[in-house]
Design an enzyme around this catalytic site. Structure first.
Site, PDB file in Angstrom:
ATOM      1  CE  LYS A  14     -85.906  -3.973 -26.922  1.00 12.81           C
ATOM      2  NZ  LYS A  14     -84.532  -3.457 -27.070  1.00 12.81           N
ATOM      3  NE  ARG A  89     -83.505  -7.747 -31.500  1.00 13.79           N
ATOM      4  CZ  ARG A  89     -83.658  -7.820 -30.173  1.00 13.79           C
ATOM      5  NH1 ARG A  89     -84.738  -8.342 -29.655  1.00 13.79           N
ATOM      6  NH2 ARG A  89     -82.730  -7.353 -29.367  1.00 13.79           N
ATOM      7  NE  ARG A 128     -78.814  -5.220 -20.583  1.00 13.21           N
ATOM      8  CZ  ARG A 128     -79.637  -5.136 -21.630  1.00 13.21           C
ATOM      9  NH1 ARG A 128     -80.823  -4.570 -21.500  1.00 13.21           N
ATOM     10  NH2 ARG A 128     -79.284  -5.595 -22.819  1.00 13.21           N
ATOM     11  NE  ARG A 134     -78.683  -9.688 -22.141  1.00  9.31           N
ATOM     12  CZ  ARG A 134     -79.594  -9.079 -22.863  1.00  9.31           C
ATOM     13  NH1 ARG A 134     -80.669  -8.568 -22.309  1.00  9.31           N
ATOM     14  NH2 ARG A 134     -79.453  -9.003 -24.169  1.00  9.31           N
ATOM     15  NE  ARG A 146     -77.039  -7.303 -27.971  1.00  7.99           N
ATOM     16  CZ  ARG A 146     -77.083  -6.969 -26.680  1.00  7.99           C
ATOM     17  NH1 ARG A 146     -75.993  -6.882 -25.975  1.00  7.99           N
ATOM     18  NH2 ARG A 146     -78.246  -6.724 -26.123  1.00  7.99           N
TER      19      ARG A 146
HETATM   20  P1  AMP Z   1     -82.733  -8.829 -26.170  1.00  5.70           P
HETATM   21  O1  AMP Z   1     -82.848  -9.384 -24.801  1.00  5.70           O
HETATM   22  O2  AMP Z   1     -84.047  -8.336 -26.712  1.00  5.70           O
HETATM   23  O3  AMP Z   1     -81.632  -7.782 -26.295  1.00  5.70           O
HETATM   24  O4  AMP Z   1     -82.310 -10.050 -27.131  1.00  5.70           O
HETATM   25  C1  AMP Z   1     -81.080 -10.721 -26.955  1.00  5.70           C
HETATM   26  C2  AMP Z   1     -80.715 -11.439 -28.251  1.00  5.70           C
HETATM   27  O5  AMP Z   1     -81.719 -12.427 -28.562  1.00  5.70           O
HETATM   28  C3  AMP Z   1     -80.632 -10.560 -29.488  1.00  5.70           C
HETATM   29  O6  AMP Z   1     -79.363  -9.912 -29.608  1.00  5.70           O
HETATM   30  C4  AMP Z   1     -80.867 -11.579 -30.605  1.00  5.70           C
HETATM   31  O7  AMP Z   1     -79.709 -12.355 -30.846  1.00  5.70           O
HETATM   32  C5  AMP Z   1     -81.916 -12.513 -29.973  1.00  5.70           C
HETATM   33  N1  AMP Z   1     -83.287 -12.061 -30.293  1.00  5.70           N
HETATM   34  C6  AMP Z   1     -84.193 -11.511 -29.416  1.00  5.70           C
HETATM   35  N2  AMP Z   1     -85.343 -11.193 -30.050  1.00  5.70           N
HETATM   36  C7  AMP Z   1     -85.167 -11.540 -31.357  1.00  5.70           C
HETATM   37  C8  AMP Z   1     -85.974 -11.432 -32.523  1.00  5.70           C
HETATM   38  N3  AMP Z   1     -87.212 -10.891 -32.481  1.00  5.70           N
HETATM   39  N4  AMP Z   1     -85.472 -11.899 -33.689  1.00  5.70           N
HETATM   40  C9  AMP Z   1     -84.235 -12.450 -33.754  1.00  5.70           C
HETATM   41  N5  AMP Z   1     -83.408 -12.544 -32.693  1.00  5.70           N
HETATM   42  C10 AMP Z   1     -83.854 -12.097 -31.504  1.00  5.70           C
END
Ligand code: AMP
Length: 192
Positions: A14, A89, A128, A134, A146
């Protein structure tokens, strides 16, 4: 305005694909994960709260995430549109986004859903973790959590947009440019 939801499990691409698309269409990229990480880095209250969920591979509560997203959208004057990356999400977040955009006289034009097999996702996240540092990418248990949160809470968001005939599934395996070209074709079809 052209508002797109970029959707897919962790590691689907993404962020990579958002970066490829924003300049072409003059869109603002809003990644909720990036905004949380920025706050964690700056040790803000929001960052501390978010970290306690992110480190376990759980979702940050809807209310916190939605308020943050709205305030980021409201910061932009005269936007041409947004790529929402990692948001919504949950189905609740999707409903709130619809009404928030409606208040602004706009809407989600389409959801771009990047489809990648689970074995490939795990391999990408493992790689990654080495490059990005991360923590939530490095631990197999957190990754598994996740992916299960994705399957249980996030995958239904696809059904939400499918019902509105806004779901566009794109094969997320292949070269970055091939995938970008498929996304551009879809975006062009949305503009007709
Ligand atoms: P990402 O970088 O999109 O993989 O997001 C990393 C983490 O941030 C996720 O595993 C969630 O814990 C949190 N997170 C990101 N976006 C959301 C969302 N829309 N709703 C809830 N938690 C989120």
């Amino acid at each position: 305005m052209l508002n797109l939801v970029f959707f897919g499990p962790p590691g689907a691409g993404k962020g990579t694909q958002s970066a490829q698309i924003i300049n072409r269409y003059g869109l603002v990229h809003l990644s909720t994960g990036d905004i949380f990480r920025y706050n964690i880095g700056n040790k803000t209250e929001l960052g501390k709260l978010a970290k306690s969920y992110i480190d376990k591979g759980q979702l940050v509560p809807d209310e916190v995430t939605i308020n943050m997203l709205k305030s980021e959208v409201n910061k932009i004057e005269n936007p041409k549109g947004f790529i929402f990356d990692g948001f919504p999400r949950t189905t609740f977040q999707a409903e709130v986004l619809d009404s928030f955009l409606e208040e602004k006289g706009t809407k989600v034009a389409g959801m771009i859903s990047l489809e990648v097999p689970e074995a490939e996702l795990k391999e990408r996240l493992r790689k990654r973790a080495i490059d990005s540092g991360r923590a939530d990418d490095a631990n197999p248990e957190i990754i598994a959590n996740r992916i299960s949160v994705y399957n249980n809470e996030t995958a239904p968001v696809k059904v939400f947009y499918d019902k509105q005939e806004k779901l566009h599934a794109i094969k997320g395996v292949g070269s970055i440019d091939e995938i970008t070209n498929d996304i551009i074709k879809t975006i062009e079809s949305l503009k007709d």
